[in-house]
Design an enzyme around this catalytic site. Sequence first.
Site, short mmCIF file in Angstrom:
data_model
loop_
_atom_site.label_atom_id
_atom_site.label_comp_id
_atom_site.label_asym_id
_atom_site.label_seq_id
_atom_site.Cartn_x
_atom_site.Cartn_y
_atom_site.Cartn_z
N ASP A 67 0.84 -1.19 0.00
CA ASP A 67 0.00 0.00 0.00
C ASP A 67 0.87 1.25 0.00
OD1 ASP A 67 -2.71 1.11 0.29
OD2 ASP A 67 -1.89 1.93 2.14
N THR A 100 -2.87 5.52 -4.31
CA THR A 100 -1.77 6.31 -3.75
C THR A 100 -0.45 6.02 -4.49
OG1 THR A 100 -1.40 4.67 -2.01
CG2 THR A 100 -2.78 6.52 -1.45
N THR A 101 -0.25 4.76 -4.88
CA THR A 101 0.99 4.45 -5.60
C THR A 101 0.97 5.15 -6.96
OG1 THR A 101 0.88 2.30 -4.52
CG2 THR A 101 2.47 2.52 -6.30
N ASP A 396 -9.16 -0.07 1.61
CA ASP A 396 -9.12 0.39 0.21
C ASP A 396 -10.39 -0.04 -0.51
OD1 ASP A 396 -6.59 1.27 0.79
OD2 ASP A 396 -5.65 0.41 -1.00
N1 LIG Z 1 -6.33 -7.59 -13.19
C1 LIG Z 1 -5.74 -6.47 -13.51
N2 LIG Z 1 -5.25 -6.27 -14.74
C2 LIG Z 1 -4.65 -5.11 -15.04
N3 LIG Z 1 -4.47 -4.09 -14.21
C3 LIG Z 1 -4.94 -4.22 -12.98
C4 LIG Z 1 -5.60 -5.41 -12.55
N4 LIG Z 1 -5.94 -5.24 -11.26
C5 LIG Z 1 -5.51 -4.01 -10.89
N5 LIG Z 1 -4.92 -3.39 -11.92
C6 LIG Z 1 -4.32 -2.06 -11.96
O1 LIG Z 1 -3.37 -1.91 -10.91
C7 LIG Z 1 -3.28 -0.53 -10.56
C8 LIG Z 1 -3.44 -0.37 -9.07
O2 LIG Z 1 -2.33 -0.92 -8.40
P1 LIG Z 1 -2.11 -0.69 -6.86
O3 LIG Z 1 -3.36 -0.99 -6.13
O4 LIG Z 1 -0.88 -1.44 -6.53
O5 LIG Z 1 -1.76 0.83 -6.77
P2 LIG Z 1 -2.67 2.09 -6.42
O6 LIG Z 1 -4.11 1.72 -6.42
O7 LIG Z 1 -2.23 3.17 -7.33
O8 LIG Z 1 -2.15 2.48 -4.97
P3 LIG Z 1 -2.52 1.85 -3.54
O9 LIG Z 1 -3.49 0.73 -3.75
O10 LIG Z 1 -1.21 1.42 -3.00
O11 LIG Z 1 -3.13 2.98 -2.80
C9 LIG Z 1 -4.42 0.19 -11.26
O12 LIG Z 1 -3.92 0.90 -12.36
C10 LIG Z 1 -5.31 -0.96 -11.70
O13 LIG Z 1 -6.04 -0.66 -12.86
MG LIG Z 2 -4.88 0.13 -5.24
#
Ligand SMILES: Nc1ncnc2c1ncn2[C@@H]1O[C@H](COP(=O)(O)OP(=O)(O)OP(=O)(O)O)[C@@H](O)[C@H]1O
Ligand SMILES: [Mg+2]
Length: 553
Positions: A67, A100-101, A396
């Site tokens: 996260d 957030t990432t 989340d």
């Molecule tokens: N099955 C999937 N195929 C493709 N992309 C995906 C899939 N599941 C999630 N994602 C993508 O992964 C990204 C989110 O990754 P992650 O949750 O690690 O980071 P974040 O949401 O930016 O930050 P955080 O969750 O740490 O607050 C998004 O761009 C989302 O569309």
């Molecule tokens: Mg996320």
Amino acid sequence: MSTTPQMTGTPILILKEGTSRERGKGAQKANIQSVMAVVESLKTCLGPKGMDKMLVDSLGDVTITSDGRTILDEMDIQHPAAKMMVEVAKAQDQEVGDGTTSVVIIAGELLNLAQELMEKKVHPSVILDGYREASEKALERLEEIALSINPKDKQYLNKVAMTSMASKLVAGNKEQLADIVVQAILHVAHSDGDGLRADLDDIMVEKKTGESMTETKLIEGVIIDKEVAHPRMPRRVEKAKVALVNRAFEVEKAKFDTKINIESPEEIEAFLQKEEEMLRSMVEKVGSAGANVLFCQKGIDDVAQHFLARHGILAVKQVKDSDMEKLAKATEGKLVTNFDDLTSSDLGEAGVVEERKIGDDEMVFVEGCRNPKAVAILIRGGTERTVDEAERSIHDALSVVRDVVQEPKIVAGGGAPEIEVSRAVRDHAVNLPGREQLAVMRFADAFEAIPSVLAENAGLDPIDVLSEIKARHEKGETWAGVDVLGGVVGDMRKIEVYEPLAVKKQIVKSATEAATMILKIDDVIAASKMKAPPMPPGGGGMPGGMPGGMPPY
Ligand SMILES: Nc1ncnc2c1ncn2[C@@H]1O[C@H](COP(=O)(O)OP(=O)(O)OP(=O)(O)O)[C@@H](O)[C@H]1O
Ligand SMILES: [Mg+2]
């Protein structure tokens, strides 16, 4: 010690001894480099194939997470500009709860590309204007491509919750957890003007180690992580009438030192009896108000526990302040400070109050409350670290489902909307004059970082993937993105990877704000108490702390 040159050449001291100062391009470059160090370490966490980080704090406590906000929080970042990224991640988390990432990656990319422009002698103010203009276009495009849904459509809400959990340690249980999360949000959602509102504070989240994550449950009521006060008290009370007391259940002590002279055993006896009498009358007041359950925010005297048990009252002591409030809301009872005031109309109601053994501990469940909206999630998992990470991931997921319920519009995941943003901004840039066009173009480039990093983390070739996605968007395939799990470029509707429009819009706003805020700084003056490292020759120094430290200027 900082100096400023005077016409005569004699320096005038304007800052305290030990103050460090970094100015102009040097300050901007140092700030950007420190932010990039943060971005580099976060990049590998993005998406379902992203890695986790193990963070060890100064006391040796270990956190395992992917996260973004938690990583930044735990990293104990020292550099002031990098610290601003921590703030941005926090704001993103508070506004929408996810992304957030992504926000840190995009803000980093915006800064990195701005740096390139500054090296080509484009003034920061031109870049700032360009970025701001581009962000307006980006938001417009996101609105255009979003799909409006029914805010109570469980199918879509489930998928949105699953996308947010796909990138977390709990991914293996995402179907079951998504179901719980969606039920919880729909349970507390209520109409508000035109739409629905859901408040995460109305959902209680408790965790207990032991059992597997599949044992995580939704409880229609409240869970109190305490045991029943006395072994003789009932363990289960049906049709509960609940008294909520927020003072100690004991004879009040004198506020100042008092001495009582007791001269005979009879007097001791009388004294103790008097105390017992007072406790008995307090218990009787609870009983005569009609209560069969008592939650007390403070302690309960041993003798009082005994009397309560004799009255068949189930009592719980030392209940947290916040839990008392949740109990009041759920059972619709009133928090009472004075026993003399306790009447039957102050009592809350619940279908059943029961102590159950969960793992090694006892917890008290209050179910079937008078307020039907009361709901709780009890998280289970093998180790403390798994339940902690599950709690963060469920937070989340609850946030993204709330986002969609409140603003029922969704977009794709997998980098598809980022490519649409990029295209729209680039189209807009073409009509702009020279230097401004350059800045707007860079904004468009920055958003390509998301599909590119998703591909890279999945072990795919980012350049190939990016060019294929771009080509497909060119042909009108708005939903084409990285199918991270399939290892190909695909239609996100087919694999049902959906995200809230609210999260994507907030990413644009937060990343632009962070980048512009950092670009606007051209003078960093750090007070000496921050223990600045020795100044490099011929320039200022900044407090260190970032991996890689500060470059010498
Ligand atoms: N099955 C999937 N195929 C493709 N992309 C995906 C899939 N599941 C999630 N994602 C993508 O992964 C990204 C989110 O990754 P992650 O949750 O690690 O980071 P974040 O949401 O930016 O930050 P955080 O969750 O740490 O607050 C998004 O761009 C989302 O569309
Ligand atoms: Mg996320």
